[in-house]
Design a protein around this motif. Structure first.
Motif, PDB file in Angstrom:
ATOM      1  N   SER A  48       0.827  -1.219   0.000  1.00  0.00           N
ATOM      2  CA  SER A  48       0.000   0.000   0.000  1.00  0.00           C
ATOM      3  C   SER A  48       0.860   1.268   0.000  1.00  0.00           C
ATOM      4  O   SER A  48       2.037   1.238   0.373  1.00  0.00           O
ATOM      5  N   LEU A  49       0.228   2.396  -0.396  1.00  0.00           N
ATOM      6  CA  LEU A  49       0.925   3.688  -0.376  1.00  0.00           C
ATOM      7  C   LEU A  49       1.329   4.043   1.053  1.00  0.00           C
ATOM      8  O   LEU A  49       2.395   4.628   1.278  1.00  0.00           O
ATOM      9  N   TRP A  74       4.519   2.199   1.722  1.00  0.00           N
ATOM     10  CA  TRP A  74       5.632   2.784   0.958  1.00  0.00           C
ATOM     11  C   TRP A  74       6.092   4.103   1.602  1.00  0.00           C
ATOM     12  O   TRP A  74       7.295   4.304   1.823  1.00  0.00           O
ATOM     13  N   CYS A  75       5.120   4.982   1.866  1.00  0.00           N
ATOM     14  CA  CYS A  75       5.480   6.277   2.464  1.00  0.00           C
ATOM     15  C   CYS A  75       6.079   6.082   3.851  1.00  0.00           C
ATOM     16  O   CYS A  75       7.079   6.732   4.201  1.00  0.00           O
ATOM     17  N   MET A 100       6.434  14.139   6.453  1.00  0.00           N
ATOM     18  CA  MET A 100       6.202  12.831   5.823  1.00  0.00           C
ATOM     19  C   MET A 100       5.667  11.817   6.837  1.00  0.00           C
ATOM     20  O   MET A 100       4.828  10.968   6.499  1.00  0.00           O
ATOM     21  N   ALA A 119       2.036  12.627   7.225  1.00  0.00           N
ATOM     22  CA  ALA A 119       1.301  12.168   6.031  1.00  0.00           C
ATOM     23  C   ALA A 119       1.118  10.645   6.081  1.00  0.00           C
ATOM     24  O   ALA A 119       0.049  10.123   5.746  1.00  0.00           O
ATOM     25  N   LEU A 166      -1.689   9.830   8.394  1.00  0.00           N
ATOM     26  CA  LEU A 166      -3.002  10.104   7.782  1.00  0.00           C
ATOM     27  C   LEU A 166      -3.390   8.956   6.851  1.00  0.00           C
ATOM     28  O   LEU A 166      -4.552   8.513   6.823  1.00  0.00           O
ATOM     29  N   LEU A 167      -2.414   8.458   6.079  1.00  0.00           N
ATOM     30  CA  LEU A 167      -2.680   7.329   5.175  1.00  0.00           C
ATOM     31  C   LEU A 167      -3.064   6.091   5.979  1.00  0.00           C
ATOM     32  O   LEU A 167      -3.981   5.341   5.587  1.00  0.00           O
ATOM     33  N   ILE A 203      -4.487   6.031   8.933  1.00  0.00           N
ATOM     34  CA  ILE A 203      -5.847   6.240   9.471  1.00  0.00           C
ATOM     35  C   ILE A 203      -6.883   5.885   8.405  1.00  0.00           C
ATOM     36  O   ILE A 203      -7.841   5.144   8.655  1.00  0.00           O
ATOM     37  N   THR A 204      -6.676   6.413   7.179  1.00  0.00           N
ATOM     38  CA  THR A 204      -7.629   6.150   6.086  1.00  0.00           C
ATOM     39  C   THR A 204      -7.709   4.649   5.777  1.00  0.00           C
ATOM     40  O   THR A 204      -8.808   4.085   5.630  1.00  0.00           O
ATOM     41  N   GLU A 205      -6.532   4.004   5.680  1.00  0.00           N
ATOM     42  CA  GLU A 205      -6.500   2.559   5.404  1.00  0.00           C
ATOM     43  C   GLU A 205      -7.265   1.779   6.471  1.00  0.00           C
ATOM     44  O   GLU A 205      -8.112   0.929   6.162  1.00  0.00           O
ATOM     45  N   GLY A 228      -6.647  12.838  12.606  1.00  0.00           N
ATOM     46  CA  GLY A 228      -5.891  13.245  11.423  1.00  0.00           C
ATOM     47  C   GLY A 228      -5.686  14.752  11.391  1.00  0.00           C
ATOM     48  O   GLY A 228      -4.560  15.236  11.203  1.00  0.00           O
TER      49      GLY A 228
END
Lengths: 253, 253
Positions: free
Chosen positions: A121-122, A125-126, A172, A175, A178-179, A181-183, A207
């Motif tokens: 997932s992004l 990766w991030c 970063m 960010a 936040l990703l 949390i969304t996932e 977030g």
């Protein structure tokens, strides 16, 4: 008669801003704890979904709150010795690193036990890029600023990079949170998320609070009026260094 | 004999860094176009899912690429008149604003037609907060810097805030894009995302490139060596202003 020595000036606005950042940072850690502890069933270290819950708490505590505070110490302890503040900066980063490693182990261990693929997932990766760059920044910071054998010119070359990437990596890290949390919300409560379920509203608020924490830390660190004033010892060293090399002295981080 | 006037110096590293930022920004726009055009069926304005596809393209083009370029003009056109560069900055921000409004209309129009609830996700919260703060920043920038009646003292008070929030909002815009990418992938290709489907890899790569673009723009804008040198006209104004008010002159954004 003893000479009057004025007390070192602490910028008026700095106190409330730092206080606000601490309130925001603590709120983020507590809300993550409540989200994972209350809505997601609590914590354990047995390879179950409860082990996964250790991951968000560690990342928010380590790579956001403690990381942010490690950056702020140069502004808050502005009249203490540079050496003492550097050691506090390093201790906070050590703690942040250990806690974030625990957070990483928790999610990989859970994935392995539950046969969930890693790193697709992004968010992953991030998060991984941020963590690896944080490691590089951590090791370079240790090498350049804590060992006395490094030449002052090399330190003054590296300092602006260390300061810039310090803030960029905090952004970063936030960010990546936040990703995450969304996932988590789309995996766990997709059917009720769009009906404004309390868990979704809590996590969304987390977030936004993380963003506010990052913006406030960034603001405090970048404004000229809050920059650490050079003390008499640093001034003397800087003048001596200028006389020896003809270069500008080393500015404070 | 005519006096020798040295050509204005353009910092050596600035050219490649700005070139790199443009390559990254264009790559982000193209990859978003390919993702929506090839993998998600293309674009239309009929309330279908194809209308939704306009949204990511407009946000990446407007609130990331053009926004970033609007910030960079003060570094790139460093020897041109301040007035001309300000107008270019305003024109780029006007274009970014119009394009991002089209992007917002596309998603709300699609949601209305498809009876999908609005504003429940973290992506929508972050995106909306970023857009509203961008509007405030846009209007305040217009008011403070384009109208000659505003006093120089007020401009010099507002400038550091405008510069800080300019970069903070770019970071928030990029974070909102990353959230949008994650949301779209988990809605559209959840079963194959964890099997490293090409669409997922492309969209994840887009996310990392957006981060790289933001970091590079942030780096160029914050490094002292790339700051805009005051030209003779600005120097004269600044000296005049100092003589009149006893204050420091206005620094360049």
């Amino acid at each position: 008669m003893a000479e009057h020595v004025p007390a070192p000036r602490f910028p008026n606005r700095l106190g409330p801003l730092v206080g606000g950042s601490q309130a925001l940072g603590l709120a983020c850690v507590i809300i993550t704890g409540v989200w994972m502890g209350h809505f997601r069933g609590g914590f354990s270290w047995d390879g179950s979904l409860l082990e996964f819950n250790v991951h968000p708490l560690c990342m928010v505590l380590g790579l956001v709150f403690l990381y942010g505070d490690a950056i702020l110490v140069f502004r808050v302890f502005r009249h203490d010795s540079k050496r003492a503040v550097k050691i506090l900066h390093a201790v906070l980063h050590c703690t942040a690193l250990v806690i974030s490693i625990v957070g990483f182990v928790a999610v990989f261990h859970f994935h392995a036990k539950a046969s969930i693929p890693d790193m697709y997932s992004l968010h992953s990766w991030c998060g991984m890029v941020t963590f690896l760059l944080y490691l590089v920044q951590w090791l370079m910071g240790l090498g350049f600023f804590l060992f006395p054998c490094i030449m002052a010119q090399m330190r003054s070359w590296y300092l602006p990079l260390h300061v810039f990437f310090g803030l960029a990596l905090l952004a970063m890290a936030i960010a990546s949170c936040l990703l995450g949390i969304t996932e988590k919300l789309l995996f766990a409560i997709k059917p009720t998320y769009s009906k404004f379920a309390p868990e979704g509203i809590l996590a969304n608020s987390l977030g936004l609070l993380l963003v506010c924490f990052g913006v406030l830390v960034g603001y405090i660190v970048t404004q000229k009026e809050f920059k650490r004033p050079p003390n008499s010892e640093e001034e003397a060293l800087s003048v001596h260094f200028k006389m020896l090399t003809g270069m500008e002295g080393i500015s404070s981080p």
